[in-house]
Design a protein around this motif. Structure first.
Motif, mmCIF file in Angstrom:
data_model
loop_
_atom_site.group_PDB
_atom_site.id
_atom_site.type_symbol
_atom_site.label_atom_id
_atom_site.label_comp_id
_atom_site.label_asym_id
_atom_site.label_seq_id
_atom_site.Cartn_x
_atom_site.Cartn_y
_atom_site.Cartn_z
ATOM 1 N N PRO A 179 -9.235 7.268 11.499
ATOM 2 C CA PRO A 179 -9.660 7.669 10.151
ATOM 3 C C PRO A 179 -8.472 7.946 9.229
ATOM 4 O O PRO A 179 -8.497 7.605 8.038
ATOM 5 C CB PRO A 179 -10.495 8.930 10.397
ATOM 6 N N GLY A 180 -7.408 8.559 9.784
ATOM 7 C CA GLY A 180 -6.210 8.821 8.991
ATOM 8 C C GLY A 180 -5.466 7.550 8.627
ATOM 9 O O GLY A 180 -4.912 7.439 7.535
ATOM 10 N N PHE A 181 -5.440 6.576 9.530
ATOM 11 C CA PHE A 181 -4.783 5.305 9.228
ATOM 12 C C PHE A 181 -5.571 4.525 8.176
ATOM 13 O O PHE A 181 -4.998 3.925 7.269
ATOM 14 C CB PHE A 181 -4.633 4.467 10.501
ATOM 15 N N LEU A 182 -6.888 4.521 8.303
ATOM 16 C CA LEU A 182 -7.715 3.804 7.341
ATOM 17 C C LEU A 182 -7.625 4.426 5.952
ATOM 18 O O LEU A 182 -7.618 3.716 4.937
ATOM 19 C CB LEU A 182 -9.173 3.786 7.806
ATOM 20 N N SER A 183 -7.547 5.747 5.900
ATOM 21 C CA SER A 183 -7.525 6.417 4.596
ATOM 22 C C SER A 183 -6.299 6.043 3.775
ATOM 23 O O SER A 183 -6.361 5.990 2.546
ATOM 24 C CB SER A 183 -7.591 7.934 4.770
ATOM 25 N N GLU A 184 -5.157 5.769 4.442
ATOM 26 C CA GLU A 184 -3.969 5.332 3.703
ATOM 27 C C GLU A 184 -4.279 4.078 2.895
ATOM 28 O O GLU A 184 -3.857 3.933 1.745
ATOM 29 C CB GLU A 184 -2.825 5.043 4.671
ATOM 30 N N ARG A 185 -5.002 3.166 3.521
ATOM 31 C CA ARG A 185 -5.353 1.918 2.834
ATOM 32 C C ARG A 185 -6.446 2.151 1.794
ATOM 33 O O ARG A 185 -6.436 1.531 0.730
ATOM 34 C CB ARG A 185 -5.814 0.880 3.853
ATOM 35 N N LEU A 186 -7.380 3.061 2.096
ATOM 36 C CA LEU A 186 -8.467 3.336 1.151
ATOM 37 C C LEU A 186 -7.956 4.005 -0.121
ATOM 38 O O LEU A 186 -8.458 3.738 -1.218
ATOM 39 C CB LEU A 186 -9.529 4.215 1.819
ATOM 40 N N ILE A 187 -6.970 4.884 -0.003
ATOM 41 C CA ILE A 187 -6.409 5.522 -1.198
ATOM 42 C C ILE A 187 -5.792 4.472 -2.105
ATOM 43 O O ILE A 187 -5.977 4.481 -3.327
ATOM 44 C CB ILE A 187 -5.375 6.596 -0.800
ATOM 45 N N THR A 188 -5.051 3.537 -1.513
ATOM 46 C CA THR A 188 -4.485 2.442 -2.300
ATOM 47 C C THR A 188 -5.587 1.636 -2.966
ATOM 48 O O THR A 188 -5.507 1.302 -4.160
ATOM 49 C CB THR A 188 -3.646 1.525 -1.395
ATOM 50 N N LEU A 189 -6.636 1.306 -2.221
ATOM 51 C CA LEU A 189 -7.753 0.542 -2.763
ATOM 52 C C LEU A 189 -8.407 1.272 -3.929
ATOM 53 O O LEU A 189 -8.704 0.662 -4.972
ATOM 54 C CB LEU A 189 -8.790 0.276 -1.665
ATOM 55 N N PHE A 190 -8.637 2.569 -3.771
ATOM 56 C CA PHE A 190 -9.317 3.343 -4.818
ATOM 57 C C PHE A 190 -8.572 3.235 -6.141
ATOM 58 O O PHE A 190 -9.187 3.005 -7.191
ATOM 59 C CB PHE A 190 -9.427 4.806 -4.384
ATOM 60 N N PHE A 191 -7.254 3.375 -6.109
ATOM 61 C CA PHE A 191 -6.513 3.360 -7.363
ATOM 62 C C PHE A 191 -6.271 1.945 -7.889
ATOM 63 O O PHE A 191 -6.022 1.773 -9.081
ATOM 64 C CB PHE A 191 -5.217 4.154 -7.219
ATOM 65 N N TYR A 231 0.850 -1.186 0.000
ATOM 66 C CA TYR A 231 0.000 0.000 0.000
ATOM 67 C C TYR A 231 0.886 1.236 0.000
ATOM 68 O O TYR A 231 2.038 1.198 0.433
ATOM 69 C CB TYR A 231 -0.978 0.017 1.176
ATOM 70 N N SER A 232 0.353 2.334 -0.531
ATOM 71 C CA SER A 232 1.084 3.605 -0.574
ATOM 72 C C SER A 232 0.750 4.386 0.689
ATOM 73 O O SER A 232 -0.399 4.779 0.897
ATOM 74 C CB SER A 232 0.714 4.414 -1.817
ATOM 75 N N PRO A 233 1.734 4.617 1.557
ATOM 76 C CA PRO A 233 1.463 5.169 2.884
ATOM 77 C C PRO A 233 1.409 6.695 2.932
ATOM 78 O O PRO A 233 1.692 7.382 1.955
ATOM 79 C CB PRO A 233 2.659 4.656 3.700
ATOM 80 N N CYS A 234 1.041 7.197 4.103
ATOM 81 C CA CYS A 234 1.224 8.605 4.508
ATOM 82 C C CYS A 234 0.199 9.589 3.969
ATOM 83 O O CYS A 234 0.341 10.796 4.175
ATOM 84 C CB CYS A 234 2.633 9.099 4.142
ATOM 85 N N ASN A 235 -0.851 9.115 3.289
ATOM 86 C CA ASN A 235 -1.851 10.047 2.745
ATOM 87 C C ASN A 235 -1.201 11.127 1.893
ATOM 88 O O ASN A 235 -1.579 12.308 1.946
ATOM 89 C CB ASN A 235 -2.665 10.693 3.871
ATOM 90 N N MET A 236 -0.229 10.738 1.094
ATOM 91 C CA MET A 236 0.461 11.653 0.190
ATOM 92 C C MET A 236 0.102 11.322 -1.250
ATOM 93 O O MET A 236 -0.090 10.162 -1.601
ATOM 94 C CB MET A 236 1.977 11.553 0.390
ATOM 95 N N PHE A 237 0.050 12.356 -2.076
ATOM 96 C CA PHE A 237 -0.281 12.149 -3.486
ATOM 97 C C PHE A 237 -0.094 13.453 -4.237
ATOM 98 O O PHE A 237 0.020 14.531 -3.651
ATOM 99 C CB PHE A 237 -1.745 11.699 -3.643
ATOM 100 N N ILE A 238 -0.082 13.345 -5.552
ATOM 101 C CA ILE A 238 -0.229 14.486 -6.460
ATOM 102 C C ILE A 238 -1.146 13.994 -7.560
ATOM 103 O O ILE A 238 -0.908 12.923 -8.132
ATOM 104 C CB ILE A 238 1.121 14.940 -7.058
ATOM 105 N N MET A 239 -2.193 14.739 -7.896
ATOM 106 C CA MET A 239 -3.129 14.250 -8.913
ATOM 107 C C MET A 239 -3.893 15.395 -9.552
ATOM 108 O O MET A 239 -3.938 16.516 -9.029
ATOM 109 C CB MET A 239 -4.105 13.238 -8.314
#
Length: 364
Positions: free
Chosen positions: A334-346, A291-299
């Motif tokens: 919520p912040g920990f779960l979102s790291e996994r959810l972002i990976t799932l979404f993509f 999974y891609s950690p840290c709730n980081m991205f550019i999009m």
């Protein structure tokens, strides 16, 4: 050098380091995980013994040891390893971890027939788009709070980065005069103790107008080539994510070991209630190890809108069900779960969005 090795440490970092080494060098095998503290540890990990070092412990001095713990412990652990006769000691620093992780991902992605494309080498994406493209406005927002510990060395932001003060509704202090805060307009700033940098993400979703939008942290920034914006356009890149992290025994299992299982269960129940097909895909993705950690991205802004429209209702529902935790760290679920959810979404939309990866740093 011996094909057998030790790893100092027995938790996630140590297990990940051991996995990378054995995957990259099939002839290598781990002899044991070594510990010298009073923390609870399993007697063995996947059949590999966990040895608590005592004065009477005998080790093979010719076997190298990799220090798979936080770097602050490396000096003392290296001294301890030397006292037990270990001749070759390799601290798994951030730089070595990055090197091992990238080498593993290149090999792994190749084995499953997928391209491991990074923003600093987009050749895996094929030919560039031809012709002159209109310049797009871009901003990577850097989440920072007045409650954060100061950096040991202040680092200048890149021209495309802007600080956004998160949790601003919880204090009268301001990081910058007339700076950007997550408390302006529509916001969830007062929920920062639970939602962490996601209060900044929420504000960005509702208010940012740039064509390309990112989120980073005051301690964690993307390592990008100077022409990263041009590369995104030329190769039609929709999203840049952090280089994925390998965790054991799986994404789900790792979360359950480190956090509260009931929060994970609530998230999965919510996903199932919303979309049974998506829930099945979530089970598949979370049974894997990346999974891609840290709730980081550019999009692209349109992609950010799609992500947030899907993710925030899930997190809101889970938060409403699970409530506030008395443990400040676990309250950030919520912040920990979102790291996994972002990976799932993509992963769910792998055919829709073109995703590449970038390394990130960590500032002490």
């Amino acid at each position: 050098m011996s094909h057998k090795f030790y790893v100092f440490g027995a938790h996630s970092r140590a297990q990940t380091a051991a996995f990378y080494i054995q995957y990259l060098y099939p002839e290598a095998s781990i002899e044991a995980y070594l510990v010298n503290n009073e923390e609870p540890n399993a007697a063995s990990i996947n059949g590999v013994p966990v040895i608590r070092l005592e004065k009477s412990t005998k080790l093979h001095g010719e076997y190298p040891v990799f220090l798979g713990t936080r770097s602050v412990y490396h000096e003392n652990l290296a001294k301890t390893a030397g006292e037990f006769g270990i001749q070759n000691i390799y601290p798994v620093t951030a730089q070595l971890d990055l090197k091992l992780r990238n080498a593993y991902l290149r090999k792994y992605f190749s084995s499953i027939g997928r391209a491991f494309a990074k923003i600093d080498d987009c050749s895996a994406l094929g030919e560039k788009m031809l012709g002159k493209l209109p310049e797009r406005k871009a901003c990577v927002y850097v989440a920072k709070s007045v409650f954060d510990k100061p950096l040991q060395t202040e680092t200048k932001l890149w021209d495309y980065e802007k600080v956004i003060q998160v949790g601003a509704a919880l204090t009268d202090k301001r990081l910058e005069e007339n700076g950007i805060t997550d408390a302006a307009g529509e916001n969830i700033s007062d929920r920062n103790k639970q939602f962490c940098e996601l209060t900044g993400l929420y504000w960005i979703w509702k208010h940012a107008t740039e064509d390309v939008i990112g989120l980073a942290h005051y301690r964690r920034h993307f390592i990008l080539p100077e022409d990263w914006k041009a590369r995104m356009q030329q190769y039609g890149v929709d999203v840049i994510l952090p280089v994925p992290l390998y965790v054991a025994p799986s994404v789900e299992g790792n979360y359950r070991e480190r956090h509260i299982s009931k929060d994970w269960d609530a998230m999965m129940q919510e996903l199932k209630a919303r979309d049974s097909k998506g829930h099945r895909r979530a089970e598949e993705v979370f049974a894997q190890n990346l999974y891609s950690p840290c709730n980081m991205f550019i999009m692209r802004r349109e992609v950010l809108n799609d992500l947030c429209n899907w993710m925030f209702p899930v997190l809101e529902a889970v938060s409403a069900r699970q409530g506030i935790r008395t443990d400040a760290y676990q309250n950030r679920y919520p912040g920990f779960l979102s790291e996994r959810l972002i990976t799932l979404f993509f992963e769910m939309h792998r055919d829709r969005y073109k995703v590449v990866y970038a390394d990130k740093n960590f500032l002490p």
